[in-house]
Write an enzyme that holds these catalytic residues in place. Structure first.
Site, PDB file in Angstrom:
ATOM      1  N   GLU A   1       0.833  -1.216   0.000  1.00 46.98           N
ATOM      2  CA  GLU A   1       0.000   0.000   0.000  1.00 46.98           C
ATOM      3  C   GLU A   1       0.864   1.262   0.000  1.00 46.98           C
ATOM      4  O   GLU A   1       0.529   2.261  -0.643  1.00 46.98           O
ATOM      5  CB  GLU A   1      -0.958  -0.016   1.200  1.00 46.98           C
TER       6      GLU A   1
ATOM      7  N   GLU B   1      -4.297  -9.323   3.867  1.00 45.60           N
ATOM      8  CA  GLU B   1      -5.075  -9.000   5.074  1.00 45.60           C
ATOM      9  C   GLU B   1      -6.251  -9.940   5.295  1.00 45.60           C
ATOM     10  O   GLU B   1      -6.640 -10.213   6.429  1.00 45.60           O
ATOM     11  CB  GLU B   1      -5.586  -7.555   4.999  1.00 45.60           C
TER      12      GLU B   1
END
Ligand code: NAI
Length: 695
Positions: free
Chosen positions: A105, A125
């Site tokens: 990210e 995640e």
């Protein structure tokens, strides 16, 4: 410093430096933000490269910060990404080896990304019951397209960088062998003057007829995600990258992320993740404890367990010799192993080359001289102290000094076994679970005299053969089977009081267990428990059992292997069919012992089975047989089919609240066979203190 700052010509290089994988902990984030600011204010700098030191670009969040206030302390990952995205000078992410989760990210917030081939790119995640919460769900589809982004976010599976070379994720994937930093600096120089700065947020996701595709994905994922809410939430947030403006999409992502953080399922997954890591740590055996080398192995006994154990070594590339007493048993064992590998080959899960390698690594013998030089020997002969004694005396006589002598015993006293040798420091329990080549759990039984180096070697070995090693002290049944006994006692008592096997199994399977106690017993063989109960009747005659299981065995109904057990079975079919004969026997037995059968609610079944586990687990914890509550959870998650989304019996008890568990235990203690429900002192004390087992 956990991010280094240097200037090379007109390019500032920010190197994330937080071993082992440059997790984005507070210090690293602070240093990275400071470095970006410094580069911005340095007139000599025209562009910035962010790279990672050592083994990775960045593996994402620093797991050492999980559940600590540091994770939310400024600068957060959002702040760091904003600093990068708002930089007045172009920022290039230079990626090698690993860019995962928050690490990826961060790279998505940069203006450019360059990479070496072979880097693992992932947003994992979902594996913790979450979704990427720092813009990943909004930026990824803008670069790799809706389909690829959905696949990556929903599965969490890593994709090698070269497979993404054709997407806008990378501005360049360099040829193999390129030195990354000079190449990235050259790239940064090339783009230093490009304006406006390209930003991922400004891109559009193009997908004609996206509604149909998203709906199709929902349907598919719903069918596969079981009790876990995260995969569907992943779809909704990725879909928002099309339907919402970027900033709204970010807000939506944040909201869904925070929601998932609070779900029981994510809490359980995060608990299991941390528990797995904690299990390999033993307080008095530090990580720098010397280990013994394991380059060859031997297994005694080519039965059900011996064959599977040997396969673990061959799979890890370690040659292994199996010793048997009779040629016939040896041939049979080796043939079974070959058949197992052949099946895997047929399914396409093994190459011909690997098949041959593995089969060649396993040899057989009838002579102890042939195994004398092995670094480790694991005994898996009949569960009988006399047989174990003969084997360990023999091993003591022939094995080279320093060889590890392990037993796969599931119930016998390891300290007595060690005492059969003149080298108890070399003796340890390595308790595999059936099928040993498949099941993840390895209970590592530490005897009174087991050497620390032997324990450290066993822990390292468990990783090498891809098992979850959990350390247990010596007691009857160790952690897993000692708890299972209380669970099974309740299952059998429930039959006496009014339930039938199919009701008990259905209730606990609905709770999430892979298999209820009766189907499980039929699979493992009812004769094993029968044998153990006969031994207990002599050793601990006061412990009451329902006699139904013995009546079943007296009829030869040992389970699947005899075609009949608690259920009926048909040839060539593993399905369990409720048995009229068995159910009549159960009802008759209640009558014989004068118990009036009653309707038993599913909720009572689940409570009695699961709290029986937790209450015994608390005793095991207090006695120091298990080092920590999470170890007990690991045993049940990896060895006994306990539902992952409930985090293990101790974690589940914590989540119900120990005062509630204690109330239930006391209630059952007033009922039939209440003596089985003596509350564990630790349950009482933790409940009174308002703490959990996993506190
Ligand atoms: P098994 O009966 O399938 O195999 C035992 C093998 O040992 C037989 O092939 C037998 O010929 C051989 N053997 C017997 N005495 C021997 C000796 N003196 N020297 C060399 N070989 C000898 O038994 P299984 O199920 O494999 O169990 C073995 C051990 O593993 C037992 O201690 C058992 O408690 C333990 N265990 C069993 C599990 C299971 O699910 N079956 C699970 C975990 C542990």
């Amino acid at each position: 410093m956990s991010a280094d700052y240097t200037v090379q010509g007109s390019v500032a290089v920010v190197t994330l430096n937080n071993p082992p994988v440059n997790g984005l902990g507070l210090e690293t984030r602070s240093a990275a933000v400071a470095a970006i600011r410094q580069a911005e204010s340095d007139d000599a700098v025209k562009a910035i490269v962010i790279t990672g030191a050592g083994k990775a670009f960045s593996g994402g969040a620093d797991i050492r910060e999980f559940n600590s206030p540091k994770a939310l302390t400024e600068p957060t990952l959002h702040t760091l990404i904003r600093a990068v995205e708002n930089s007045s000078k172009p920022v290039v992410a230079a990626i090698h080896a690993v860019a995962m989760g928050g690490g990826l990210e961060l790279a998505l917030g940069c203006n450019y990304r360059v990479a070496l081939p072979g880097a693992q790119i992932a947003l994992p995640e979902v594996k913790l019951g979450l979704l990427p919460g720092a813009g990943g769900t909004q930026r990824m589809p803008r670069l790799v397209g809706l389909e690829m982004a959905l696949n990556m976010v929903v599965s969490g599976t890593p994709v090698p960088s070269e497979k993404l070379a054709a997407t806008a994720l990378f501005d360049e994937v360099f040829p193999a062998g390129t030195e990354l930093l000079p190449a990235a600096i050259a790239f940064a120089n090339k783009v230093a003057d490009v304006r406006p700065l390209p930003k991922v947020r400004d891109r559009k996701v193009d997908y004609p007829n996206h509604e149909a595709f998203v709906q199709f994905s929902r349907n598919t994922v719903k069918a596969m995600s079981g009790p876990f809410p995260a995969p569907l939430e992943c779809i909704e947030t990725v879909a928002a990258s099309i339907t919402m403006p970027f900033e709204d999409g970010l807000k939506f992502e944040r909201e869904r992320f925070l929601h998932l953080m609070q779900t029981a399922e994510s809490k359980a997954l995060r608990h299991a993740f941390m528990a797995e890591r904690a299990a390999s740590k033993v307080p008095d055996v530090p990580s720098d404890t010397p280990t013994r080398k394991i380059e060859s192995a031997a297994v005694i006994g080519a039965g059900t367990m011996g064959g599977g154990i040997a396969m673990n070594f061959a799979n890890a590339g370690i040659p292994v010799t199996i010793l048997e007493t009779k040629q016939e048993a040896l041939d049979k064992g080796l043939a079974t192993i070959r058949k197992n590998y052949a099946n895997t080959l047929k399914k396409g899960k093994l190459t011909q080359e690997k098949f041959e390698q593995r089969v060649a690594l396993i040899t057989g013998t009838l002579a102890y001289e042939d195994i004398a030089q092995a670094d480790i020997v694991i005994e898996a002969v009949f569960e009988d102290m006399g047989v174990k004694e003969a084997v360990f005396k023999q091993l003591d006589a022939v094995m080279k000094p320093g060889a590890i002598l392990a037993s796969n015993t599931s119930t016998l006293d390891l300290d007595r076994i060690a005492a059969f040798t003149g080298r108890p420091q070399d003796v340890i329990g390595l308790h595999f679970f059936s099928p040993a080549n498949v099941m993840k759990l390895l209970e590592i039984v530490r005897g009174k005299q087991t050497g620390k180096d032997v324990l450290a070697t066993a822990l390292a070995l468990s990783k090498k053969i891809k098992k979850t090693g959990v350390v247990s002290g010596v007691c009857d049944g160790f952690i897993g089977n000692r708890m299972l006994e209380q669970y099974l006692r309740q299952a059998f008592f429930l039959l006496d009081e009014g339930a039938l096997p199919e009701q008990v199994d259905a209730a606990i399977e609905k709770f999430g267990f892979a298999m209820g106690p009766f189907r499980m017993s039929d699979l493992a063989g009812n004769d094993i428990g029968w044998y153990i109960r006969k031994r207990r009747a002599i050793e601990t005659p006061d412990i009451a059992y329902s006699k139904t299981a013995d009546l079943l065995c007296e009829q030869g109904r040992f389970g699947q292997k005899t075609g009949a057990g608690w259920y009926d079975y048909k040839a060539g079919d593993r399905k369990a069919y409720p048995s009229q004969l068995v159910n009549d026997m159960i009802v008759q037995y209640s009558q014989d012992i004068g118990v009036e059968r009653r309707a038993i609610a599913d909720a009572e079944i689940v409570e009695r089975l699961v709290y029986a586990l937790a209450n015994e687990g608390a005793k095991i914890l207090e006695e120091g047989i298990a080092l920590r509550a999470s170890d007990i959870d690991m045993v049940y998650l990896t060895g006994y089919g306990f539902p992952l989304h409930r985090g293990g019996p101790m974690f589940y008890a914590d989540s119900v609240g120990l005062p509630n568990v204690l109330d239930a235990v006391r209630k059952y203690a007033r009922g039939r066979h209440g003596e089985a429900w003596t509350p564990a002192p630790l349950l009482e004390s933790r409940a009174a203190e308002g703490k959990g087992f996993n506190a």
